[in-house]
Write a protein that holds these residues in place. Structure first.
Motif, PDB file in Angstrom:
ATOM      1  N   GLN A  22       1.319  -1.263  -0.158  1.00 47.45           N
ATOM      2  CA  GLN A  22       0.113  -0.375   0.287  1.00 47.45           C
ATOM      3  C   GLN A  22       0.926   1.421   0.517  1.00 47.45           C
ATOM      4  N   LYS A  23       1.799   1.933   1.019  1.00 47.54           N
ATOM      5  CA  LYS A  23       3.086   2.675   0.927  1.00 47.54           C
ATOM      6  C   LYS A  23       3.879   2.732  -0.396  1.00 47.54           C
ATOM      7  N   ASP A  24       4.171   2.116  -1.174  1.00 45.75           N
ATOM      8  CA  ASP A  24       4.856   1.294  -2.757  1.00 45.75           C
ATOM      9  C   ASP A  24       3.713   2.161  -3.523  1.00 45.75           C
ATOM     10  N   ILE A  25       2.478   1.730  -3.374  1.00 44.44           N
ATOM     11  CA  ILE A  25       1.173   2.213  -4.637  1.00 44.44           C
ATOM     12  C   ILE A  25       1.734   4.353  -4.531  1.00 44.44           C
ATOM     13  N   GLU A  26       1.219   4.206  -3.116  1.00 44.57           N
ATOM     14  CA  GLU A  26       0.996   5.625  -2.894  1.00 44.57           C
ATOM     15  C   GLU A  26       2.085   6.701  -3.184  1.00 44.57           C
ATOM     16  N   LEU A  27       2.731   5.678  -3.230  1.00 43.52           N
ATOM     17  CA  LEU A  27       4.817   6.661  -3.915  1.00 43.52           C
ATOM     18  C   LEU A  27       5.255   7.089  -5.195  1.00 43.52           C
ATOM     19  N   ARG A  28       4.041   6.013  -5.670  1.00 48.38           N
ATOM     20  CA  ARG A  28       4.027   5.519  -7.502  1.00 48.38           C
ATOM     21  C   ARG A  28       3.574   6.213  -8.156  1.00 48.38           C
ATOM     22  N   ARG A  29       2.764   6.744  -7.257  1.00 48.68           N
ATOM     23  CA  ARG A  29       1.377   7.906  -8.407  1.00 48.68           C
ATOM     24  C   ARG A  29       1.729   9.305  -7.739  1.00 48.68           C
ATOM     25  N   LYS A  30       2.738   9.191  -6.935  1.00 41.32           N
ATOM     26  CA  LYS A  30       3.577  10.886  -6.264  1.00 41.32           C
ATOM     27  C   LYS A  30       3.995  11.182  -7.828  1.00 41.32           C
ATOM     28  N   ASN A  31       5.465   9.896  -7.484  1.00 39.10           N
ATOM     29  CA  ASN A  31       6.510   9.653  -7.959  1.00 39.10           C
ATOM     30  C   ASN A  31       6.427   9.848 -10.023  1.00 39.10           C
ATOM     31  N   THR A  32       6.402  10.796 -10.845  1.00 43.02           N
ATOM     32  CA  THR A  32       6.045  10.286 -12.186  1.00 43.02           C
ATOM     33  C   THR A  32       7.555   9.559 -12.260  1.00 43.02           C
ATOM     34  N   MET A  33       8.689   9.705 -11.867  1.00 39.58           N
ATOM     35  CA  MET A  33       9.792   8.961 -12.574  1.00 39.58           C
ATOM     36  C   MET A  33       9.262   7.452 -12.661  1.00 39.58           C
TER      37      MET A  33
ATOM     38  N   VAL B  34       6.743   6.007 -12.606  1.00 41.72           N
ATOM     39  CA  VAL B  34       5.885   5.689 -13.985  1.00 41.72           C
ATOM     40  C   VAL B  34       6.386   5.833 -15.370  1.00 41.72           C
ATOM     41  N   LEU B  35       6.742   6.650 -15.427  1.00 41.19           N
ATOM     42  CA  LEU B  35       7.562   6.492 -16.566  1.00 41.19           C
ATOM     43  C   LEU B  35       8.782   5.001 -17.013  1.00 41.19           C
ATOM     44  N   ILE B  36       9.106   4.858 -15.870  1.00 43.59           N
ATOM     45  CA  ILE B  36      10.024   3.642 -15.379  1.00 43.59           C
ATOM     46  C   ILE B  36       8.909   2.187 -15.757  1.00 43.59           C
ATOM     47  N   ILE B  37       7.843   2.497 -15.316  1.00 42.76           N
ATOM     48  CA  ILE B  37       6.645   1.284 -15.287  1.00 42.76           C
ATOM     49  C   ILE B  37       6.646   1.382 -17.048  1.00 42.76           C
ATOM     50  N   VAL B  38       6.183   2.595 -17.528  1.00 46.05           N
ATOM     51  CA  VAL B  38       5.556   2.131 -19.194  1.00 46.05           C
ATOM     52  C   VAL B  38       7.101   1.653 -19.419  1.00 46.05           C
ATOM     53  N   VAL B  39       8.718   2.280 -19.613  1.00 44.12           N
ATOM     54  CA  VAL B  39       9.785   1.384 -20.315  1.00 44.12           C
ATOM     55  C   VAL B  39       9.263  -0.098 -20.192  1.00 44.12           C
ATOM     56  N   PHE B  40       8.941  -0.571 -18.331  1.00 50.38           N
ATOM     57  CA  PHE B  40       9.373  -2.013 -18.493  1.00 50.38           C
ATOM     58  C   PHE B  40       7.742  -2.235 -18.986  1.00 50.38           C
ATOM     59  N   VAL B  41       7.100  -2.123 -19.416  1.00 53.61           N
ATOM     60  CA  VAL B  41       5.891  -2.872 -20.084  1.00 53.61           C
ATOM     61  C   VAL B  41       6.034  -2.779 -21.275  1.00 53.61           C
ATOM     62  N   PHE B  42       6.521  -2.396 -21.677  1.00 53.62           N
ATOM     63  CA  PHE B  42       7.354  -2.454 -23.412  1.00 53.62           C
ATOM     64  C   PHE B  42       8.586  -3.591 -23.361  1.00 53.62           C
ATOM     65  N   ILE B  43       9.627  -3.581 -22.392  1.00 50.49           N
ATOM     66  CA  ILE B  43      10.118  -4.133 -22.515  1.00 50.49           C
ATOM     67  C   ILE B  43       8.992  -5.539 -22.648  1.00 50.49           C
ATOM     68  N   LEU B  44       8.520  -6.017 -21.733  1.00 49.13           N
ATOM     69  CA  LEU B  44       7.897  -7.392 -21.343  1.00 49.13           C
ATOM     70  C   LEU B  44       6.967  -7.474 -22.670  1.00 49.13           C
ATOM     71  N   THR B  45       6.465  -6.395 -22.953  1.00 51.53           N
ATOM     72  CA  THR B  45       5.552  -6.690 -24.807  1.00 51.53           C
ATOM     73  C   THR B  45       6.858  -7.249 -25.128  1.00 51.53           C
ATOM     74  N   GLY B  46       7.564  -6.366 -25.704  1.00 49.26           N
ATOM     75  CA  GLY B  46       8.933  -7.330 -26.769  1.00 49.26           C
ATOM     76  C   GLY B  46       9.465  -8.325 -26.420  1.00 49.26           C
ATOM     77  N   GLY B  47      10.012  -8.300 -24.685  1.00 49.63           N
ATOM     78  CA  GLY B  47       9.826 -10.254 -24.509  1.00 49.63           C
ATOM     79  C   GLY B  47       8.866 -11.340 -25.060  1.00 49.63           C
ATOM     80  N   TYR B  48       7.257 -11.232 -25.058  1.00 50.58           N
ATOM     81  CA  TYR B  48       6.550 -11.636 -25.092  1.00 50.58           C
ATOM     82  C   TYR B  48       6.286 -11.793 -26.578  1.00 50.58           C
TER      83      TYR B  48
END
Length: 664
Positions: free
Chosen positions: A390-401, A403-417
């Protein structure tokens, strides 16, 4: 090498103490010892049967410098080995004490492999003290833990041990069943040591059933396997068992030779248990010969060796033998003294059963308690993890950086898939090609077998039935053309024609029987196989020993026909080519699998240069179409063993569905 390891451990112990007083580098010396503990552990295991006290000291020394951590896998292994050492010395209370600690530590780690190993060890200790019920409980418990750990290759050892229990209870059928399960498991894993061990147990079981010829057959096979695998300790046991079989056959000189060969091997290995058993066997043989002085000298040497390794069971057994020697020689006072000593030691071993039950109850209670504590700790960890998430989710919402890392990570996962999906499609395409090649091979094999069968049937029709019909036509033509024949000649031709018609009917019946075994429509598979072996035995050329069990579990006509044809083809091959005079056939089944074993004592063949005949190819194709397997074990001048395994848990409809699913 083992003696050198003892010296190394002792020297390092003194050096470590001295260095710790002189300089700060002493801890480094101790750490180096712990790094080498695996090799020292292996050396200690090698000393179990020859120098158990030395092995015990080595393990205790390693545990002392390793800290005896209760959560360590190393701790469980050393505790189990300490228990084995005490079990070898027949100090069963101490053995169970160490096993209890090992089981508790393994339960805390939830390590099912070590729980299975410890349960197996506890079962063996109960077996050694005659506590068969608790031994069986622990063996079945070991099977459950091995199943949870997905360790199917270890099941052969457990089935072999369960077979020993049933043999001790004189339940020969159950013992034989578990020995066969152990043999199948060892054979599939190519475990030559295990195969040699279970063949020894089969031979001893046949000896208990007063079947010395069969016992010798299995013991000779066991010796051959142990020689091939380099299992010298097992070979020592088999040679001693061979001497006992020969003694039961009154082959005194042969028994002495086998016991002496076992003794020589045991002395070269430093195998104290083997030395005691071989000398006790020799003493028994010389007692039978009436050579009391030699018998008493050998038994005295065996007693000294048994007392040196502090093995109570071997000690009281030797006391019993010495008592018999004194009784036979008329020295009744000495006979009574040794009989009392044997009784006292035997009662000490038997009276430990109550303490064993207490240990079992403690193990069960401790296991339940540990599992409850582990479950509670896991729940607390899950709650803590939820708060952290729960604390980690709150921190992610406040930190845009982030969020960008998560987006990049999703792209990497998609490519890997996509990469994985492409690889998966290529693998499926390769599997499809392999399936089609295999299907084409099977189809060609089936067509070739069918053509050969048609050719054979045509040959039989032409050579047999065609010739008879020609004779009938000739006789009828004579009767039609020469109506003026005398009555005797007419009667003779008429009778000859009728006999030819009868032979033609029999020939048609035989051909029809070869096309489809009508015998399976008239009787069960078990009765049909028994009828086949009965016909062979009536020839008085080959002796067939048949064993069947559980064939009522098969409810599939295709499987029954395949099994009958396989037995028919394998026995025909043995009769035609092997030059054997003895056949052993075993057909058994449970709810999941049917198996066929055909063994002969013929001349064998080189499996690498042998070319299968049409009949055997046809049988192999049928078995593979049923998802079964065929194994051949043979050598020149050693006979042949052929095994067939067919799964029976699927109906015909389910098999067709599986084939369709496999082709997609």
């Amino acid at each position: 090498m083992a003696k050198f390891s003892i010296l190394v451990v002792i020297l390092m112990l003194f050096m470590g103490n001295a260095l710790s007083k002189q300089n700060p580098f002493a801890d480094h010396q101790t750490k180096q010892l712990i790094i080498d503990r695996d090799s020292i552990f292996a050396d200690a295991r090698a000393l179990i049967y020859s120098q158990p006290d030395s092995a015990h000291k080595i393990i205790q020394f390693i545990r002392k410098h390793d800290g005896e951590r209760p959560d360590s896998l190393w701790n469980i292994r050393t505790l189990n080995l300490l228990g084995v050492i005490k079990d070898v010395q027949s100090v069963y209370d101490s053995a169970l004490y160490y096993y209890y600690q090992a089981y508790t530590a393994a339960a805390e780690l939830e390590n099912h492999e070590q729980l299975g190993n410890t349960s197996n060890n506890i079962g063996l200790t109960h077996w050694h003290t005659g506590n068969y019920k608790d031994a069986l409980d622990h063996f079945f418990n070991a099977l459950d833990h091995y199943d949870k750990a997905d360790l199917l290759e270890t099941r052969g050892n457990i089935h072999n041990n369960i077979g020993l229990i049933y043999a001790g209870l004189d339940n020969f059928k159950k013992a034989w069943e578990h020995y066969n399960l152990a043999y199948s498991n060892y054979f599939q894993e190519d475990n030559l040591h295990g195969i040699g061990a279970v063949l020894t147990n089969k031979g001893l079981l046949k000896l208990t059933q007063e079947q010395p010829d069969s016992a010798m057959h299995f013991m000779e096979q066991s010796i051959a396997y142990k020689q091939d695998s380099g299992d010298d300790y097992g070979l020592c046991i088999s040679l001693e068992s061979k001497g006992r079989i020969q003694f039961s056959q009154n082959a005194i000189d042969s028994a002495i030779a086998s016991f002496e060969e076992s003794l020589e091997l045991a002395e070269s290995l430093g195998y104290s248990h083997g030395i005691v058993r071989a000398k006790r066997g020799l003493a028994t043989v010389y007692l039978e010969k009436g050579t009391y002085e030699i018998a008493l000298d050998l038994a005295g040497q065996a007693l000294a060796s048994a007392e040196e390794i502090d093995n109570k069971k071997l000690t009281y057994q030797v006391h019993e033998t010495i008592s018999e020697i004194h009784e036979a020689s008329g020295n009744f006072n000495q006979s009574l003294a040794h009989y009392k000593a044997a009784t006292t030691l035997r009662n000490q071993s038997i009276n430990t059963s109550r303490l064993h039950q207490v240990y079992d109850l403690e193990i069960q209670r401790t296991s339940k308690k540990n599992l409850q504590e582990i479950e509670q700790l896991n729940q607390e960890k899950e709650i803590q993890q939820l708060h952290l998430d729960q604390k980690d989710i709150e921190l992610r919402r406040k930190n845009t950086m982030i969020v960008l890392i998560i987006v990049v990570f999703v792209f990497i996962l998609t490519g890997g898939y996509f990469v994985y999906n492409s690889y998966r499609h290529r693998q499926q395409a390769n599997l499809q090609k392999a399936y089609l090649r295999n299907k084409e091979y099977r189809s060609r094999a089936a067509i070739e077998a069918e053509l050969q069968e048609r050719k054979r049937i045509g040959q039989e029709l032409h050579d047999g039935l065609g010739q008879m019909l020609s004779v009938m036509r000739l006789n009828i033509g004579v009767l039609k053309r020469k109506k003026t024949l005398d009555p005797e000649k007419q009667t003779e031709l008429y009778n000859a024609t009728i006999q030819t018609v009868d032979r033609a009917f029999r020939e048609v019946r035989n051909i029809s029987h070869n096309l489809a075994p009508a015998i399976l429509s008239e009787m069960s598979l078990e009765q049909a196989v028994k009828s086949l072996t009965k016909q062979i035995n009536q020839s008085n050329q080959v002796t067939v020993d048949l064993e069947t069990m559980g064939l009522d579990n098969i409810h599939d006509n295709i499987i029954e026909t395949t099994i009958y044809r396989a037995v028919q083809e394998l026995t025909n091959n043995a009769l035609k080519h092997s030059m054997a005079d003895q056949l052993f056939i075993q057909v058994i089944s449970d709810k999941h699998q049917a198996s066929v074993l055909v063994e002969d004592n013929g001349q064998g063949f080189d499996i690498h240069t042998y070319h299968h005949g049409t009949g055997l190819k046809n049988i192999q194709t049928r078995i593979e179409n049923l998802n079964g397997t065929l194994h051949m074990d043979t050598r020149e001048n050693r006979g042949s063993i052929i095994q067939i395994f067919i799964p029976i848990n699927n109906t015909i409809h389910e098999r067709e569905i599986n084939k369709l699913n496999g082709s997609r």
